[in-house]
Design a protein around this motif. Sequence first.
Motif, PDB file in Angstrom:
ATOM      1  N   LEU A 121      33.041  40.583  29.489  1.00 32.52           N
ATOM      2  CA  LEU A 121      31.924  41.132  30.254  1.00 32.52           C
ATOM      3  C   LEU A 121      32.091  40.783  31.731  1.00 32.52           C
ATOM      4  O   LEU A 121      31.904  41.626  32.605  1.00 32.52           O
ATOM      5  CB  LEU A 121      30.568  40.630  29.736  1.00 32.52           C
ATOM      6  CG  LEU A 121      29.389  41.150  30.573  1.00 32.52           C
ATOM      7  CD1 LEU A 121      29.229  42.665  30.426  1.00 32.52           C
ATOM      8  CD2 LEU A 121      28.095  40.456  30.224  1.00 32.52           C
ATOM      9  N   ASP A 122      32.467  39.513  31.993  1.00 35.77           N
ATOM     10  CA  ASP A 122      32.699  39.130  33.391  1.00 35.77           C
ATOM     11  C   ASP A 122      33.753  40.033  34.022  1.00 35.77           C
ATOM     12  O   ASP A 122      33.611  40.442  35.172  1.00 35.77           O
ATOM     13  CB  ASP A 122      33.120  37.664  33.487  1.00 35.77           C
ATOM     14  CG  ASP A 122      31.919  36.743  33.707  1.00 35.77           C
ATOM     15  OD1 ASP A 122      30.819  37.271  33.981  1.00 35.77           O
ATOM     16  OD2 ASP A 122      32.081  35.515  33.619  1.00 35.77           O
ATOM     17  N   ALA A 123      34.796  40.347  33.275  1.00 38.50           N
ATOM     18  CA  ALA A 123      35.865  41.197  33.816  1.00 38.50           C
ATOM     19  C   ALA A 123      35.309  42.571  34.219  1.00 38.50           C
ATOM     20  O   ALA A 123      35.687  43.115  35.259  1.00 38.50           O
ATOM     21  CB  ALA A 123      36.992  41.342  32.796  1.00 38.50           C
ATOM     22  N   GLU A 124      34.397  43.112  33.413  1.00 32.50           N
ATOM     23  CA  GLU A 124      33.782  44.407  33.750  1.00 32.50           C
ATOM     24  C   GLU A 124      32.996  44.314  35.060  1.00 32.50           C
ATOM     25  O   GLU A 124      33.064  45.195  35.912  1.00 32.50           O
ATOM     26  CB  GLU A 124      32.810  44.844  32.639  1.00 32.50           C
ATOM     27  CG  GLU A 124      33.450  45.155  31.311  1.00 32.50           C
ATOM     28  CD  GLU A 124      34.175  46.499  31.324  1.00 32.50           C
ATOM     29  OE1 GLU A 124      33.767  47.382  32.117  1.00 32.50           O
ATOM     30  OE2 GLU A 124      35.140  46.641  30.563  1.00 32.50           O
ATOM     31  N   LEU A 125      32.196  43.243  35.166  1.00 31.89           N
ATOM     32  CA  LEU A 125      31.364  43.076  36.356  1.00 31.89           C
ATOM     33  C   LEU A 125      32.249  42.889  37.586  1.00 31.89           C
ATOM     34  O   LEU A 125      31.983  43.435  38.662  1.00 31.89           O
ATOM     35  CB  LEU A 125      30.437  41.864  36.193  1.00 31.89           C
ATOM     36  CG  LEU A 125      29.499  41.878  34.973  1.00 31.89           C
ATOM     37  CD1 LEU A 125      28.688  40.578  34.909  1.00 31.89           C
ATOM     38  CD2 LEU A 125      28.567  43.081  34.990  1.00 31.89           C
ATOM     39  N   ILE A 126      33.332  42.109  37.415  1.00 25.43           N
ATOM     40  CA  ILE A 126      34.250  41.828  38.514  1.00 25.43           C
ATOM     41  C   ILE A 126      34.931  43.118  38.993  1.00 25.43           C
ATOM     42  O   ILE A 126      35.022  43.389  40.198  1.00 25.43           O
ATOM     43  CB  ILE A 126      35.286  40.758  38.075  1.00 25.43           C
ATOM     44  CG1 ILE A 126      34.592  39.381  38.018  1.00 25.43           C
ATOM     45  CG2 ILE A 126      36.497  40.739  38.991  1.00 25.43           C
ATOM     46  CD1 ILE A 126      35.433  38.273  37.365  1.00 25.43           C
ATOM     47  N   LEU A 127      35.355  43.943  38.035  1.00 22.23           N
ATOM     48  CA  LEU A 127      36.000  45.216  38.402  1.00 22.23           C
ATOM     49  C   LEU A 127      35.045  46.109  39.182  1.00 22.23           C
ATOM     50  O   LEU A 127      35.425  46.731  40.180  1.00 22.23           O
ATOM     51  CB  LEU A 127      36.452  45.963  37.143  1.00 22.23           C
ATOM     52  CG  LEU A 127      37.806  45.572  36.591  1.00 22.23           C
ATOM     53  CD1 LEU A 127      38.091  46.371  35.317  1.00 22.23           C
ATOM     54  CD2 LEU A 127      38.906  45.839  37.633  1.00 22.23           C
ATOM     55  N   ALA A 128      33.800  46.173  38.728  1.00 21.27           N
ATOM     56  CA  ALA A 128      32.816  47.009  39.418  1.00 21.27           C
ATOM     57  C   ALA A 128      32.599  46.501  40.846  1.00 21.27           C
ATOM     58  O   ALA A 128      32.520  47.293  41.794  1.00 21.27           O
ATOM     59  CB  ALA A 128      31.497  47.011  38.641  1.00 21.27           C
ATOM     60  N   ASP A 129      32.542  45.179  41.024  1.00 22.19           N
ATOM     61  CA  ASP A 129      32.345  44.612  42.364  1.00 22.19           C
ATOM     62  C   ASP A 129      33.559  44.848  43.258  1.00 22.19           C
ATOM     63  O   ASP A 129      33.418  45.137  44.450  1.00 22.19           O
ATOM     64  CB  ASP A 129      32.063  43.104  42.270  1.00 22.19           C
ATOM     65  CG  ASP A 129      30.652  42.823  41.754  1.00 22.19           C
ATOM     66  OD1 ASP A 129      29.855  43.779  41.672  1.00 22.19           O
ATOM     67  OD2 ASP A 129      30.360  41.661  41.436  1.00 22.19           O
ATOM     68  N   LEU A 130      34.752  44.727  42.675  1.00 23.90           N
ATOM     69  CA  LEU A 130      35.958  44.986  43.465  1.00 23.90           C
ATOM     70  C   LEU A 130      35.946  46.414  43.991  1.00 23.90           C
ATOM     71  O   LEU A 130      36.292  46.666  45.150  1.00 23.90           O
ATOM     72  CB  LEU A 130      37.218  44.743  42.623  1.00 23.90           C
ATOM     73  CG  LEU A 130      37.715  43.303  42.579  1.00 23.90           C
ATOM     74  CD1 LEU A 130      38.825  43.140  41.539  1.00 23.90           C
ATOM     75  CD2 LEU A 130      38.216  42.846  43.961  1.00 23.90           C
ATOM     76  N   ALA A 131      35.517  47.342  43.157  1.00 30.90           N
ATOM     77  CA  ALA A 131      35.459  48.744  43.585  1.00 30.90           C
ATOM     78  C   ALA A 131      34.471  48.903  44.740  1.00 30.90           C
ATOM     79  O   ALA A 131      34.760  49.576  45.731  1.00 30.90           O
ATOM     80  CB  ALA A 131      35.085  49.642  42.405  1.00 30.90           C
ATOM     81  N   SER A 132      33.286  48.264  44.641  1.00 29.94           N
ATOM     82  CA  SER A 132      32.313  48.373  45.745  1.00 29.94           C
ATOM     83  C   SER A 132      32.865  47.759  47.019  1.00 29.94           C
ATOM     84  O   SER A 132      32.656  48.280  48.114  1.00 29.94           O
ATOM     85  CB  SER A 132      30.996  47.656  45.450  1.00 29.94           C
ATOM     86  OG  SER A 132      30.617  47.763  44.120  1.00 29.94           O
ATOM     87  N   ILE A 133      33.572  46.643  46.877  1.00 25.07           N
ATOM     88  CA  ILE A 133      34.090  45.958  48.064  1.00 25.07           C
ATOM     89  C   ILE A 133      35.171  46.801  48.749  1.00 25.07           C
ATOM     90  O   ILE A 133      35.165  46.963  49.977  1.00 25.07           O
ATOM     91  CB  ILE A 133      34.635  44.551  47.697  1.00 25.07           C
ATOM     92  CG1 ILE A 133      33.455  43.618  47.424  1.00 25.07           C
ATOM     93  CG2 ILE A 133      35.521  43.997  48.811  1.00 25.07           C
ATOM     94  CD1 ILE A 133      33.841  42.184  47.115  1.00 25.07           C
ATOM     95  N   GLU A 134      36.071  47.387  47.960  1.00 26.49           N
ATOM     96  CA  GLU A 134      37.114  48.236  48.537  1.00 26.49           C
ATOM     97  C   GLU A 134      36.485  49.353  49.370  1.00 26.49           C
ATOM     98  O   GLU A 134      36.911  49.631  50.491  1.00 26.49           O
ATOM     99  CB  GLU A 134      37.989  48.864  47.439  1.00 26.49           C
ATOM    100  CG  GLU A 134      38.905  47.888  46.714  1.00 26.49           C
ATOM    101  CD  GLU A 134      39.932  47.213  47.624  1.00 26.49           C
ATOM    102  OE1 GLU A 134      40.072  47.635  48.788  1.00 26.49           O
ATOM    103  OE2 GLU A 134      40.561  46.239  47.161  1.00 26.49           O
TER     104      GLU A 134
END
Length: 355
Positions: A121-134
């Motif tokens: 679940l953390d990996a999902e949240l992290i991926l979503a945040d990375l996309a917003s940051i990019e």
Amino acid sequence: MKAGIVGLPGSGKTTIFRVLTRAAAPDVADHGRRSRPNVAVVKVPDRRVEFLASVFEPRKTTFATIEFVDIAGLIRGRTREMVLDPVRDVDALVHVVRAFPDDAVPHPDGTVDAERDIRNLDAELILADLASIEKRLERLEMDLKKIKDPGLASERDFLVQARAWLEDERPLREMSIDAAIERRIRGFAFLSAKPMVLALNIGEDDIERLRGGGRGGESRPNTERVLVCGRLEAEMAELAPDELDGFLDDYGLSESGMVRLIRSTYRLLGLISFLTAGDAECRAWTIRRGTRAGRAAGAIHTDLEKHFIRAEVAAFDDFEKHGGFASLREKGLLRLEGRDYEVRDGDIVTVRHGG
Ligand SMILES: Nc1nc2c(ncn2[C@@H]2O[C@H](COP(=O)(O)OP(=O)(O)OP(=O)(O)O)[C@@H](O)[C@H]2O)c(=O)[nH]1
Ligand SMILES: [Mg+2]
């Protein structure tokens, strides 16, 4: 303040949500279609409010509340958009993690492995945040070419740091973030930055683990682990209060898992309660830790903040020990505090106001 209940299909979210509301909630498991999440306003159990009510016998007794939202099961891939949407506007996450063995309830990944599910679940949240940051960084770099703005530059520096942190597979809730930056980035509502309660849904045969506080191991920053047994909690929710005490005694438990879950969530949200007491109402009021008396008075009524003169404050423990305002005043334990006094959890407050 709102906490969102998330977790894999069949982890026990709806079971726990139903116990929280103590009422049958229609099931929101409707994967594939956009489903409306269920919201429950849940009372924060507070012995202090009960004690005050027993002394004042007020017309009304009011507890602090938190909202819990039951979000449909997280499925990787196809429905990610649907599920992360309602996650974005909650203040904290309660991740219900499947830890009970039961062949009748299939696990989407085939086996029961709580730590794997937590990482996933953390990996999902992290991926979503990375996309917003990019996305945000791309914009920022363009803007910074046109204008020199120290605010934008420090935001860029932070986002670059945050990206490295996330690429290291660490959620933002574990990163210490400067208050000024925190305010700047609040609008992005980063998912991995939300405080996280890990509710480990253990099996009926495992409940001896609940003795001794029921905390499920090592805690990380902005994270709390709470052990619950969904099935046992569902049984407890059916009991009358006096039956419940006997039931808890039989199992050697001091309180239900739901009480621990609600309290952990409240604490993790950075919330505390101050109290008001009188014949009309005894009540717990929710404020953020660190709130000053003037602002706290505003939680009761905006006029009280505007016309605030001073607050009469006593600690609940003193009140309980000495049995009333009169003897507190005699002993000098009823303090007069100004607008800037930092209100503490369990302060009994009477606001003096003009106008
Ligand atoms: N044995 C056992 N079964 C449980 C426990 N908690 C939940 N279950 C069962 O697990 C199944 C799934 O529980 P739900 O609460 O519906 O799970 P959910 O997370 O809401 O699932 P979705 O809505 O499909 O995402 C149900 O059959 C529950 O009765 C538990 O503590 N022990
Ligand atoms: Mg459900």
